[in-house]
Design a protein around this motif. Structure first.
Motif, PDB file in Angstrom:
ATOM      1  N   GLY A  28     -25.069  -2.721 -39.432  1.00  0.00           N
ATOM      2  CA  GLY A  28     -24.206  -1.569 -39.629  1.00  0.00           C
ATOM      3  C   GLY A  28     -24.497  -0.784 -40.885  1.00  0.00           C
ATOM      4  N   THR A  48     -21.887   1.601 -24.979  1.00  0.00           N
ATOM      5  CA  THR A  48     -21.640   0.927 -26.246  1.00  0.00           C
ATOM      6  C   THR A  48     -22.139   1.785 -27.397  1.00  0.00           C
ATOM      7  OG1 THR A  48     -23.738  -0.265 -26.157  1.00  0.00           O
ATOM      8  CG2 THR A  48     -21.821  -1.361 -25.217  1.00  0.00           C
ATOM      9  N   GLN A  50     -22.837   1.412 -31.511  1.00  0.00           N
ATOM     10  CA  GLN A  50     -22.910   0.491 -32.647  1.00  0.00           C
ATOM     11  C   GLN A  50     -23.712   1.126 -33.763  1.00  0.00           C
ATOM     12  OE1 GLN A  50     -24.906  -2.721 -30.631  1.00  0.00           O
ATOM     13  NE2 GLN A  50     -26.745  -2.358 -31.808  1.00  0.00           N
ATOM     14  N   TYR A  58     -12.807   2.159 -36.923  1.00  0.00           N
ATOM     15  CA  TYR A  58     -13.303   2.115 -35.545  1.00  0.00           C
ATOM     16  C   TYR A  58     -12.179   2.396 -34.548  1.00  0.00           C
ATOM     17  CZ  TYR A  58     -17.938   0.380 -36.744  1.00  0.00           C
ATOM     18  OH  TYR A  58     -19.213   0.275 -37.219  1.00  0.00           O
ATOM     19  N   GLN A  77     -15.745  -7.318 -31.564  1.00  0.00           N
ATOM     20  CA  GLN A  77     -16.378  -7.901 -32.739  1.00  0.00           C
ATOM     21  C   GLN A  77     -17.493  -8.832 -32.288  1.00  0.00           C
ATOM     22  OE1 GLN A  77     -15.763  -7.163 -35.944  1.00  0.00           O
ATOM     23  NE2 GLN A  77     -17.400  -8.530 -36.566  1.00  0.00           N
ATOM     24  N   ASP A  78     -18.743  -8.490 -32.642  1.00  0.00           N
ATOM     25  CA  ASP A  78     -19.904  -9.295 -32.279  1.00  0.00           C
ATOM     26  C   ASP A  78     -20.417  -9.988 -33.534  1.00  0.00           C
ATOM     27  OD1 ASP A  78     -23.162  -9.316 -31.784  1.00  0.00           O
ATOM     28  OD2 ASP A  78     -21.989  -9.674 -29.974  1.00  0.00           O
ATOM     29  N   LEU A  81     -23.968  -8.140 -34.359  1.00  0.00           N
ATOM     30  CA  LEU A  81     -24.000  -6.685 -34.458  1.00  0.00           C
ATOM     31  C   LEU A  81     -22.812  -6.094 -35.202  1.00  0.00           C
ATOM     32  CD1 LEU A  81     -25.046  -6.049 -30.761  1.00  0.00           C
ATOM     33  CD2 LEU A  81     -26.533  -6.201 -32.757  1.00  0.00           C
ATOM     34  N   GLN A  83     -19.005  -4.687 -35.474  1.00  0.00           N
ATOM     35  CA  GLN A  83     -18.074  -4.059 -34.547  1.00  0.00           C
ATOM     36  C   GLN A  83     -18.826  -3.106 -33.621  1.00  0.00           C
ATOM     37  OE1 GLN A  83     -15.058  -2.285 -37.016  1.00  0.00           O
ATOM     38  NE2 GLN A  83     -13.740  -4.063 -36.757  1.00  0.00           N
ATOM     39  N   VAL A  84     -18.489  -3.185 -32.332  1.00  0.00           N
ATOM     40  CA  VAL A  84     -19.121  -2.360 -31.311  1.00  0.00           C
ATOM     41  C   VAL A  84     -18.020  -1.692 -30.502  1.00  0.00           C
ATOM     42  CG1 VAL A  84     -20.619  -2.353 -29.283  1.00  0.00           C
ATOM     43  CG2 VAL A  84     -21.089  -3.917 -31.161  1.00  0.00           C
ATOM     44  N   GLN A  86     -16.851  -0.039 -27.101  1.00  0.00           N
ATOM     45  CA  GLN A  86     -17.215  -0.021 -25.685  1.00  0.00           C
ATOM     46  C   GLN A  86     -16.327   0.982 -24.962  1.00  0.00           C
ATOM     47  OE1 GLN A  86     -16.799  -3.989 -24.153  1.00  0.00           O
ATOM     48  NE2 GLN A  86     -18.839  -4.593 -24.834  1.00  0.00           N
TER      49      GLN A  86
END
Length: 105
Positions: A28, A48, A50, A58, A77-78, A81, A83-84, A86
């Motif tokens: 990020g 998605t 990111q 977000y 939350q990944d 990666l 925060q993503v 969707q």
């Protein structure tokens, strides 16, 4: 023979510099925002987003995207990666123009 230096072949890692740069930089914090599509079953798909900066909220961005495009979405939350965002459906062009329009990227 004393004038010639003897060079022994050693293992060369062409990705050593790239791995060193990636390990020092967290997810990020790069300047790239990735807008991708994931195909679900049949005609269903997910968009998605990111790579947004961490100082942005977000949830507020998601709220504006959902209101603008009349679709549902969530923030996931990944571990790799971060925060993503969707969104339901193929919203790639819409998200890209939205982010450029409000000067996020």
């Amino acid at each position: 023979m004393s004038d010639l230096d003897v060079q022994l072949p050693s293992a060369f890692d062409p990705f050593a510099e790239a791995n060193a740069e990636d390990s020092s930089v967290g997810a990020g914090s790069k300047d790239y925002v990735h807008v991708r599509i994931q195909q679900r079953n049949g005609r269903k798909s997910l968009t998605t987003v990111q790579g947004l900066k961490k100082e942005y909220s977000y949830n507020k961005i998601l709220k504006d995207l959902k209101k603008e495009f009349c679709c549902n979405g969530t923030v996931v939350q990944d571990p790799e990666l971060g925060q993503v965002i969707q969104l339901q459906g193929d919203q790639r062009k819409n998200v890209a123009t939205f982010l450029v329009q409000i000067a996020f990227i």
